[in-house]
Each structure stands twice: as structure tokens, then as C-alpha cells.
Design a protein around this motif. Structure first.
Motif, PDB file in Angstrom:
ATOM      1  N   TYR A 359       6.968   5.535  -3.578  1.00  0.00           N
ATOM      2  CA  TYR A 359       7.466   4.634  -2.650  1.00  0.00           C
ATOM      3  C   TYR A 359       7.905   3.177  -3.400  1.00  0.00           C
ATOM      4  O   TYR A 359       6.651   2.462  -3.442  1.00  0.00           O
ATOM      5  CB  TYR A 359       6.479   4.418  -1.393  1.00  0.00           C
ATOM      6  CG  TYR A 359       6.295   5.472  -0.699  1.00  0.00           C
ATOM      7  CD1 TYR A 359       7.272   6.108   0.124  1.00  0.00           C
ATOM      8  CD2 TYR A 359       4.792   6.168  -0.783  1.00  0.00           C
ATOM      9  CE1 TYR A 359       6.378   7.554   0.946  1.00  0.00           C
ATOM     10  CE2 TYR A 359       4.431   7.243  -0.256  1.00  0.00           C
ATOM     11  CZ  TYR A 359       5.397   7.929   0.578  1.00  0.00           C
ATOM     12  OH  TYR A 359       5.143   9.292   1.268  1.00  0.00           O
ATOM     13  N   THR A 367      14.017  -0.570   3.912  1.00  0.00           N
ATOM     14  CA  THR A 367      13.133   0.661   3.788  1.00  0.00           C
ATOM     15  C   THR A 367      12.713   0.992   4.928  1.00  0.00           C
ATOM     16  O   THR A 367      11.859   0.506   5.829  1.00  0.00           O
ATOM     17  CB  THR A 367      12.068   0.236   2.718  1.00  0.00           C
ATOM     18  OG1 THR A 367      12.536  -0.016   1.577  1.00  0.00           O
ATOM     19  CG2 THR A 367      11.138   1.675   2.355  1.00  0.00           C
ATOM     20  N   LEU A 369      10.018   4.071   6.647  1.00  0.00           N
ATOM     21  CA  LEU A 369       9.069   4.992   6.349  1.00  0.00           C
ATOM     22  C   LEU A 369       8.415   5.646   7.469  1.00  0.00           C
ATOM     23  O   LEU A 369       8.129   5.254   8.706  1.00  0.00           O
ATOM     24  CB  LEU A 369       7.889   4.308   5.359  1.00  0.00           C
ATOM     25  CG  LEU A 369       8.122   3.549   4.178  1.00  0.00           C
ATOM     26  CD1 LEU A 369       6.922   2.386   4.075  1.00  0.00           C
ATOM     27  CD2 LEU A 369       8.469   4.430   3.288  1.00  0.00           C
ATOM     28  N   TYR A 391       1.305   3.666   0.439  1.00  0.00           N
ATOM     29  CA  TYR A 391       1.674   4.236   1.590  1.00  0.00           C
ATOM     30  C   TYR A 391       1.031   5.352   1.953  1.00  0.00           C
ATOM     31  O   TYR A 391       1.258   6.387   1.309  1.00  0.00           O
ATOM     32  CB  TYR A 391       3.238   4.105   1.616  1.00  0.00           C
ATOM     33  CG  TYR A 391       3.643   4.733   2.934  1.00  0.00           C
ATOM     34  CD1 TYR A 391       3.517   3.908   4.425  1.00  0.00           C
ATOM     35  CD2 TYR A 391       4.379   6.208   2.997  1.00  0.00           C
ATOM     36  CE1 TYR A 391       3.793   4.710   5.643  1.00  0.00           C
ATOM     37  CE2 TYR A 391       4.577   6.647   4.369  1.00  0.00           C
ATOM     38  CZ  TYR A 391       4.531   5.951   5.636  1.00  0.00           C
ATOM     39  OH  TYR A 391       4.830   6.597   6.766  1.00  0.00           O
TER      40      TYR A 391
END
Length: 561
Positions: A359, A367, A369, A391
Motif C-alpha cells: 500500500y 486512496t 482501502l 495496513y
């Protein structure tokens, strides 16, 4: 003749530069010698200090006077932050601020309480008209206290310009005795890119600081190559106080030429968040020491002055350079640090450690996620620099890196809670996990259907937490059925050990009463002098609700003549 005319034109410019701020307009807000526990713009957690903290001899209740003629333009009373705060606007366009107060002068206090009872709220923000609450210089406007986020009795005092920018009050002639040189506790060298190094390493290097007898410092000679920057940890101490306060100005020079300056005279509240990029944030979070970077690292702060090459040195092979740092307090007590640099390109360099993850965050891009029931949204321009994000999602626990990288904007975190039973959904909240015990702390959480959302300015670990425990309510200075005729105050203790207290409401005989919440002591206090309670037999009812909606009710009888 042309020279004389030129000088006549320049004289007013020089005069205005020297007298930009009126010198005898504002007087001291207290009637005691001014001793500071905090200076203007010193480094605080997530912000620059916007005023001066004046010691009040370890007590509350000192008279606070208006620093100049004007009118009360704003009053704000809050549980946190400034607590009880008063704003006075003056004819010259400046505004003075008096914060963490205990109470206000009688006419102002009566004005506020009337509004509080009308709104049925302790927390309140008011903007009186210019002709409602006029004040005269040196007349009483309040009493000093310890309200809000104050860590001890003192008066927080500010002067702001007409753009609401705080300015160092000492620039207006408010004098604080200071005869001590600033103290420097550490210095670090920072290789800026992969080809740079200091003492054969691409990692940040702590340098050996050597104090000199005259109060200055030297540093053990270093070898360096490429682009490098420096950072220092420093503080200043005023007379009659032991507090380690902030400095007023830092300048750097390379071979006699100025290349960087930090000038702490004025800033805006919009930019104060960038303090975390001014300091070495990772170092602060790891070592609890604030190191100010003496180079600009994608930072828009207005306190930077006269910067050459962003304050970064370009050290070439087979060269010798002298780097000097000048640290000054407001009284111009000055400490110098001298760093001798030998330009040496090393063939054997200890590389900088970089942990790569899948990441990679581009600071200027968004971004998204998503994993399992957790969704993280990072907006463009949230970070100052690109980096690899650590992450991971494990059940309901989100690992979002460590809190070692500063943010400019909030990150959005959402949880899908569809898998939980309806009764459980009402008790869930998003918590930030803190410390080695991973203690959950409530992060302001909103629910929309089966989605919980919070916004955070910090990286770290987050998790779902459940609060199914009601707040507690206990009387402090009375018991059921007691006569309270001789009592001035009614005091109650409230607490919630999970999501925390959201709101409270107190009534006597069905009528709302004002109760002041001190979150540091977990107390609610009513002043019988408000004159609201006039009956002999009184039924007190207090309702306290926590942040997920758990509610407790306390009822009791008391009597007064």
C-alpha cells in the motif's frame, strides 16, 4: 538634494516598521507581577500556543481587568478547550482574549446566565452587540480560574488582529522579565535523499552537543555529503519561573549567509495544524521530545522567513562548511550553535531502513482501502509526503500504520455492522486503541443504517467497541431528604468508563437548572445564588446520557428555606 528626499521618504517606512504595534495601548490584565507558565507560539500538542499563560499564584479568583477600552464581542463557555472565555474588541481593531476563567464580572455573569437559562444549556456561545457590554480599561471583567482544558490555575491571555490572527502580546509592550539564554538540549542531522549521508549513514543522526562557558554550543565535527538538514530541541525560561517555555526566533547561517528563519511573532489558526510537520513527528511520538526541523518539508506555515534552498544544505565532496544556528527569546537573549561540516563522499554508507508494503500512498491522490467490513477513505492532500502504509484488518480491528506520520486532513473510517443483532448495534462505537494494553477510547461515531463512521486525524489502531453500561450519578455534598438552606452549591458526581458522557440535564420541580460540568473532576455543580430554586420542598432529577445512548436517572428530595 535627491539623497535628502529619498531619506525623507524612507523615514516613515522605518518608523512604521518599528512601531507596527501600539506600545502603551494595552495594560496587564492582572494586578500581580506577570510570570509566565507558557509563552506565545510555543510548541503544544497539535497546535502552537496562541497566547501567554500567566501564573495566578496557584489559585483561582484573581481579578481580571480589561486591557483597554472596548466592548465584549464574544463569550464562549465550553466543557473543554478555553472553558470560560471572554473576547473584547477594541477601537484600534484588535481583540483581547481571556480564557480558563472561573466566572465573569457581575453584569457580564448576569447577561450570560440569562442566556443559558433561555437556551437551557451550560455550553453557550454569544456575540453581544457593540452597545450591550461596554468595558473600560483596567476595569474588572472576570476572575481567573482553571476551567476547560487548563492543567492548573492560570490566565490565558491573547491579542488578535482584525483577521483573528493571534500575535505575541509582548510586541505590544506587555513586559515579561527574561534574562536567561535559551537552552538547547539536542541537535540532529537529516540526510534528505538516498544519495545523502551524515557520518557514513543515510539515517537521521544525533550529534554530540557541547555546551560552552559563554552559553553557546558547538557540535562534534561531522562528515557529510549531499543534501542535509538539521533539527534542534530547545526551550527558554523566563525570570521568576521554572517552566520550560518556547523561544521566539530561530535563524540559520551557512558560511556566514542566512538561509533559514523561524519567526514566532504571529500565525493563523488555520495553519496551526502544520506544527506536526514542523517538528520531527515520528521522533516526538517515539521519544516525547519535540525537535524542530530547520528546513521546510512541504510545509505551508507562514512563520518561515528568508529561506534559501528550503533551508537545506548541499554539501559537496572535499569541502569545509560552517553551519550556525541562532536561537533567541523575545528579549533577544541569544544562544549560538556551531556545526563544522567536512564534505566527504563515503563509499560505505549505512542505508536508510524502508519497510515496503503493498500500500503505497501518494500524498496528492485519494486512496480507498476495503477489506471485510471495514472501509478506509484517504482524501487527496491528506499527507505531506508519499510513503508505504502499514495496513491490516483482523476481525474488527483495523491497523492503519503507527501514529508516526502527521496528517493535514481527516481520514474516514467506516464499519459495516449488519452482522450484529439490533440490540448490539445500538451499543457499538468506533474506538481508537491506545497504549500497550490497547485501551479503547471513543472516537466520535455516527450511525447510518448498518454503517458506523468516524473521522480521525491520527494513524494507529482502531476497533469496534461495545458500551452497554449506564453512566453513574452520585450526590457529593448532600443526601436524600436533607435541608440545604445554608448551602451555596449543590454538587453531583457523574462518570462513564466506556464511551464517555455525551450530555446531561438537571431539573428541580420540573424546571431546568444550570449545572456546570467539570470533566476533570467529573462533577456537576449548581449555584443556589442563581435564584431559580424558591420552594421549600424540591425534587431534583438528573439525567445523564453516554455517547451510545445509555442513560441513567437520579432523583432525590431536598429542602430549603
Amino acid at each position: 538634494m535627491r539623497l535628502i528626499l529619498a531619506l525623507l521618504v524612507l523615514i516613515p517606512l522605518f518608523t512604521n516598521a518599528q512601531t507596527q504595534y501600539p506600545q502603551d495601548y494595552f495594560s496587564s490584565p492582572l494586578e500581580i507581577p506577570l510570570v509566565l507558565s507558557g509563552t506565545f507560539a510555543e510548541l503544544r500538542t497539535n497546535h502552537f500556543h496562541s497566547g501567554m499563560d500567566i501564573k495566578t499564584q496557584q489559585r483561582t479568583g484573581l481579578k481580571v481587568n480589561a486591557s483597554a477600552d472596548g466592548y465584549v464581542s464574544r463569550i464562549k463557555i465550553a466543557h473543554y478547550g478555553y472553558g470560560k472565555a471572554l473576547y473584547i474588541t477594541h477601537p484600534n481593531g484588535y481583540t483581547t482574549v481571556y480564557a480558563h476563567l472561573k466566572k465573569f464580572a457581575p453584569d457580564i455573569e448576569n447577561y450570560i446566565k440569562k442566556k443559558q437559562y433561555e437556551k437551557e444549556s451550560y455550553e453557550i456561545e454569544l456575540f453581544p452587540k457593540p452597545d450591550e457590554l461596554l468595558v473600560k480599561k483596567d476595569n474588572l471583567v472576570a476572575y481567573s480560574g482553571n476551567s476547560g482544558g487548563s492543567g492548573g490555575p492560570h490566565l490565558h491571555f491573547e491579542i488578535r488582529d482584525n483577521a483573528e490572527r493571534p500575535i505575541n502580546p509582548m510586541l505590544f509592550g506587555i513586559d515579561i522579565k527574561d534574562s536567561s539564554l535559551p537552552t538547547v538540549t539536542s541537535i540532529y542531522a537529516y540526510p534528505i535523499n538516498e544519495s545523502s549521508h551524515v557520518n557514513n549513514s543515510s539515517e537521521k543522526q544525533k550529534l554530540r552537543l557541547i555546551p560552552l562557558k559563554n552559553g553557546d554550543y558547538t557540535v562534534e565535527n561531522i562528515k557529510a555529503f549531499g543534501k542535509i538538514g538539521f533539527g534542534i530541541s530547545t526551550w527558554d525560561r523566563q525570570d521568576m519561573a521554572t517552566n520550560k517555555n518556547g523561544v521566539s526566533n530561530i535563524q540559520t547561517f551557512v558560511n556566514g549567509s542566512k538561509n533559514f528563519e523561524l519567526d514566532f511573532k504571529r500565525f493563523s489558526f488555520d495553519e496551526t495544524k502544520h506544527i506536526n510537520q514542523l517538528i520531527d513527528y515520528k521522533h516526538f511520538k517515539t521519544n516525547r521530545q519535540r525537535v524542530q526541523k530547520l528546513f521546510r518539508d512541504n510545509n505551508p506555515l507562514s512563520i518561515y522567513k528568508d529561506i534559501q534552498n528550503e533551508g537545506i544544505l548541499s554539501v559537496e565532496d572535499s569541502t569545509y562548511s560552517v553551519y550556525k544556528i541562532k536561537v533567541s527569546d523575545f528579549k533577544n537573549n541569544t544562544s549560538w550553535i556551531t556545526v563544522s561540516i567536512k564534505g566527504t563522499r563515503s563509499k560505505s554508507i549505512k542505508p536508510k531502513k524502508t519497510i515496503k508494503t503493498p500500500y503505497y500512498i501518494y500524498a496528492d491522490k485519494s486512496t480507498e482501502l476495503k477489506e471485510k467490513d471495514i472501509h478506509v477513505s484517504i482524501f487527496p492532500d491528506t499527507f505531506y509526503n508519499d510513503f508505504y502504509l502499514d495496513y491490516n484488518v483482523n476481525s474488527d480491528t483495523l491497523k492503519l500504520h503507527k501514529d508516526i506520520i502527521p496528517l493535514k486532513k481527516n481520514i474516514k473510517i467506516s464499519y459495516n455492522i449488519a452482522k450484529y443483532a439490533d440490540a448490539e448495534k445500538r451499543k457499538l462505537y468506533i474506538a481508537k486503541l491506545s497504549g500497550y494494553k490497547k485501551t479503547p477510547y471513543y472516537s466520535f461515531t455516527k450511525r447510518s443504517g448498518d454503517t458506523l463512521t468516524t473521522y480521525t486525524k491520527y494513524l494507529g489502531e482502531f476497533a469496534l467497541a461495545m458500551d452497554d453500561t449506564k453512566p453513574t450519578i452520585k450526590p457529593i455534598n448532600f443526601k436524600d431528604g436533607q435541608w440545604l438552606s445554608k448551602f451555596r452549591f449543590l454538587k453531583i458526581r457523574i462518570d462513564d468508563d466506556a464511551s464517555g458522557i455525551s450530555n446531561y440535564r438537571a431539573t428541580v420541580n420540573g424546571k431546568w437548572i444550570l449545572m456546570e460540568h467539570d470533566y476533570k473532576l467529573n462533577t456537576l455543580t449548581h449555584d443556589f445564588n442563581d435564584g431559580i430554586i424558591t420552594e421549600t420542598k424540591n425534587n431534583l432529577k438528573v439525567i445523564v446520557t453516554d455517547n451510545v445512548g445509555n442513560s441513567s436517572t437520579f432523583e432525590t428530595l431536598f429542602y430549603r428555606k
